[in-house]
Design a protein around this motif. Structure first.
Motif, PDB file in Angstrom:
ATOM      1  N   CYS A  89       0.822  -1.219   0.000  1.00 56.82           N
ATOM      2  CA  CYS A  89       0.000   0.000   0.000  1.00 56.82           C
ATOM      3  C   CYS A  89       0.856   1.268   0.000  1.00 56.82           C
ATOM      4  CB  CYS A  89      -0.930  -0.004   1.218  1.00 56.82           C
ATOM      5  SG  CYS A  89      -2.245  -1.237   1.148  1.00 56.82           S
ATOM      6  N   GLU A  90       1.900   1.271   0.817  1.00 61.15           N
ATOM      7  CA  GLU A  90       2.760   2.455   0.886  1.00 61.15           C
ATOM      8  C   GLU A  90       3.496   2.672  -0.428  1.00 61.15           C
ATOM      9  OE1 GLU A  90       4.544   5.867   2.213  1.00 61.15           O
ATOM     10  OE2 GLU A  90       2.819   4.762   2.993  1.00 61.15           O
ATOM     11  N   VAL A 102      -5.762  -5.321  -6.244  1.00 59.37           N
ATOM     12  CA  VAL A 102      -6.667  -6.430  -5.932  1.00 59.37           C
ATOM     13  C   VAL A 102      -5.994  -7.261  -4.849  1.00 59.37           C
ATOM     14  CG1 VAL A 102      -7.900  -8.450  -6.806  1.00 59.37           C
ATOM     15  CG2 VAL A 102      -7.568  -6.452  -8.289  1.00 59.37           C
ATOM     16  N   GLN A 103      -6.523  -7.186  -3.648  1.00 53.59           N
ATOM     17  CA  GLN A 103      -5.959  -7.886  -2.498  1.00 53.59           C
ATOM     18  C   GLN A 103      -6.772  -9.144  -2.218  1.00 53.59           C
ATOM     19  OE1 GLN A 103      -3.415  -7.703  -0.486  1.00 53.59           O
ATOM     20  NE2 GLN A 103      -4.097  -8.998   1.202  1.00 53.59           N
ATOM     21  N   ILE A 104      -6.070 -10.268  -1.989  1.00 56.95           N
ATOM     22  CA  ILE A 104      -6.750 -11.520  -1.656  1.00 56.95           C
ATOM     23  C   ILE A 104      -6.895 -11.614  -0.143  1.00 56.95           C
ATOM     24  CG2 ILE A 104      -6.774 -14.022  -1.905  1.00 56.95           C
ATOM     25  CD1 ILE A 104      -7.000 -12.395  -4.523  1.00 56.95           C
ATOM     26  N   GLU A 140      -7.995  -3.945   6.460  1.00 60.98           N
ATOM     27  CA  GLU A 140      -8.205  -2.590   6.959  1.00 60.98           C
ATOM     28  C   GLU A 140      -7.156  -1.627   6.412  1.00 60.98           C
ATOM     29  OE1 GLU A 140     -10.802  -1.579   8.470  1.00 60.98           O
ATOM     30  OE2 GLU A 140     -11.677  -3.558   8.741  1.00 60.98           O
ATOM     31  N   LEU A 141      -5.932  -2.099   6.266  1.00 56.79           N
ATOM     32  CA  LEU A 141      -4.891  -1.260   5.668  1.00 56.79           C
ATOM     33  C   LEU A 141      -5.235  -0.905   4.232  1.00 56.79           C
ATOM     34  CD1 LEU A 141      -1.674  -3.025   7.026  1.00 56.79           C
ATOM     35  CD2 LEU A 141      -2.392  -0.684   7.539  1.00 56.79           C
ATOM     36  N   VAL A 142      -5.716  -1.884   3.480  1.00 60.00           N
ATOM     37  CA  VAL A 142      -6.076  -1.642   2.080  1.00 60.00           C
ATOM     38  C   VAL A 142      -7.240  -0.664   1.980  1.00 60.00           C
ATOM     39  CG1 VAL A 142      -7.014  -2.715  -0.006  1.00 60.00           C
ATOM     40  CG2 VAL A 142      -5.172  -3.845   1.259  1.00 60.00           C
ATOM     41  N   ALA A 149      -8.925   0.186  -4.797  1.00 59.66           N
ATOM     42  CA  ALA A 149      -8.630  -1.164  -4.306  1.00 59.66           C
ATOM     43  C   ALA A 149      -9.892  -1.959  -4.019  1.00 59.66           C
ATOM     44  CB  ALA A 149      -7.777  -1.091  -3.035  1.00 59.66           C
ATOM     45  N   VAL A 150      -9.775  -3.276  -4.175  1.00 57.80           N
ATOM     46  CA  VAL A 150     -10.840  -4.208  -3.828  1.00 57.80           C
ATOM     47  C   VAL A 150     -10.206  -5.378  -3.082  1.00 57.80           C
ATOM     48  CG1 VAL A 150     -10.662  -5.458  -6.033  1.00 57.80           C
ATOM     49  CG2 VAL A 150     -12.789  -5.563  -4.710  1.00 57.80           C
ATOM     50  N   VAL A 151     -10.901  -5.879  -2.071  1.00 56.05           N
ATOM     51  CA  VAL A 151     -10.445  -7.042  -1.311  1.00 56.05           C
ATOM     52  C   VAL A 151     -11.406  -8.184  -1.577  1.00 56.05           C
ATOM     53  CG1 VAL A 151      -9.966  -8.009   0.968  1.00 56.05           C
ATOM     54  CG2 VAL A 151      -9.427  -5.614   0.494  1.00 56.05           C
TER      55      VAL A 151
END
Length: 319
Positions: A89-90, A102-104, A140-142, A149-151
């Motif tokens: 993210c940073e 796209v975060q899993i 939560e970070l994403v 972004a999508v989780v």
């Protein structure tokens, strides 16, 4: 479309990579810790600055993060599932690439739920173990990063490549050994839990769809149907052609005979095989997958029997 895939050598990442490579419109770059990655980088120890420089050079339009750890102590899980995502993210915030993330995620972020219920994305997460906590912190970070972004909260993936140490993997291995030794009864424990199994190839389709969509926030990826592990064991016995008796130690009295076979007369049975499900989700978990249908146009296509047949095929080929 330029896509950077993190964790391409993992269980989910391999199928995501295959799916993306089959799309002629995708230019894929793999980043990971292995020698066969296009770029070697360890998210758990690498700095955001170093990753930013790489993002600026490659300039991806989409970053997919399939990396993470499912086993280990709280410190290791936090390092690989939370600190690593903070690095991504940073780096994306610092980079000028403007890539979509796209975060899993994982269904374990929700924790235990009421039997008979379907868990929707607005449920209050109460993870019951360090793995779920580490994944929830990453989510939560994403969500708080300000990124596009999508989780995808993936429930219980199954199918080819299922790790041998997973509940379904251990079950298939125990059945293979029983058939190899001619054992007519397989004693099992811990089969009472119910989980929402989704084929790993369907997960890859969901990741591909999420990469192309504008959807943000959290989206559940599952079958929408909870299956008792003992029922999965019965299906596995059928597809494997196991003719013995599947005897559950902690379930209803008596062996489970339906579509499995008959008990052998010899009372000298081997010790039971236990299949704990230490994901902190209690006895029941079932996803509400309407958001995936509405926002991604995604539905699961592969049924559990096909997933189990592929798990068995791999287990049967082991020497």
């Amino acid at each position: 479309m330029r896509v950077l895939l993190i964790g391409a050598n993992g269980y989910l990442g391999r199928f995501v990579a295959d799916r993306l490579l089959a799309d002629p419109a995708v230019q894929l770059t793999a980043l990971g810790r292995g020698d066969d990655a296009d770029v070697r980088f360890d998210l758990a120890t690498g700095s955001p600055g170093a990753l930013t420089r790489f993002l600026d050079a490659v300039h991806p339009q989409v970053v997919i993060n399939c990396a993470g750890a499912t086993r280990g102590g709280a410190r290791e899980l936090t390092r690989h599932n939370t600190v690593a995502v903070a690095t991504v993210c940073e780096a994306l915030r610092r980079s000028g690439c403007g890539a979509r993330l796209v975060q899993i995620g994982c269904g374990a972020e929700y924790g235990p739920s009421q039997p008979g219920s379907s868990t929707a994305e607005d449920a209050v997460p109460r993870p019951g173990g360090p793995y779920g906590v580490s994944k929830l912190a990453a989510t939560e970070l994403v969500l708080g990063s300000g990124l596009d972004a999508v989780v995808l909260r993936v429930f219980s993936p199954a199918g080819p490549g299922t790790p041998a140490g997973s509940p379904l993997g251990r079950l298939a291995e125990a059945m293979r050994r029983a058939m190899q030794s001619g054992d007519g009864e397989l004693k099992l424990a811990g089969l009472g839990v119910q989980r929402d199994f989704v084929d790993v190839r369907d997960v890859a389709r969901a990741v591909h769809a999420a990469s192309l969509s504008a959807a943000q926030g959290i989206i559940n990826i599952g079958s929408g149907r909870a299956v008792r592990l003992r029922d999965a064991a019965a299906v596995l016995a059928r597809v494997a052609g196991y003719g013995g008796t599947l005897h559950e130690l902690d379930g209803p009295p008596g062996p489970l005979r339906a579509a499995i076979g008959h008990p052998r007369p010899d009372p000298d049975h081997p010790a039971p095989v236990a299949y704990p499900y230490p994901d902190g989700c209690g006895s029941w978990q079932q996803a509400d997958v309407r958001t995936a249908r509405d926002r991604l146009g995604w539905r699961p296509r592969i049924n559990l029997e096909e997933s189990l047949a592929d798990i068995w095929m791999e287990a049967a080929c082991r020497i």
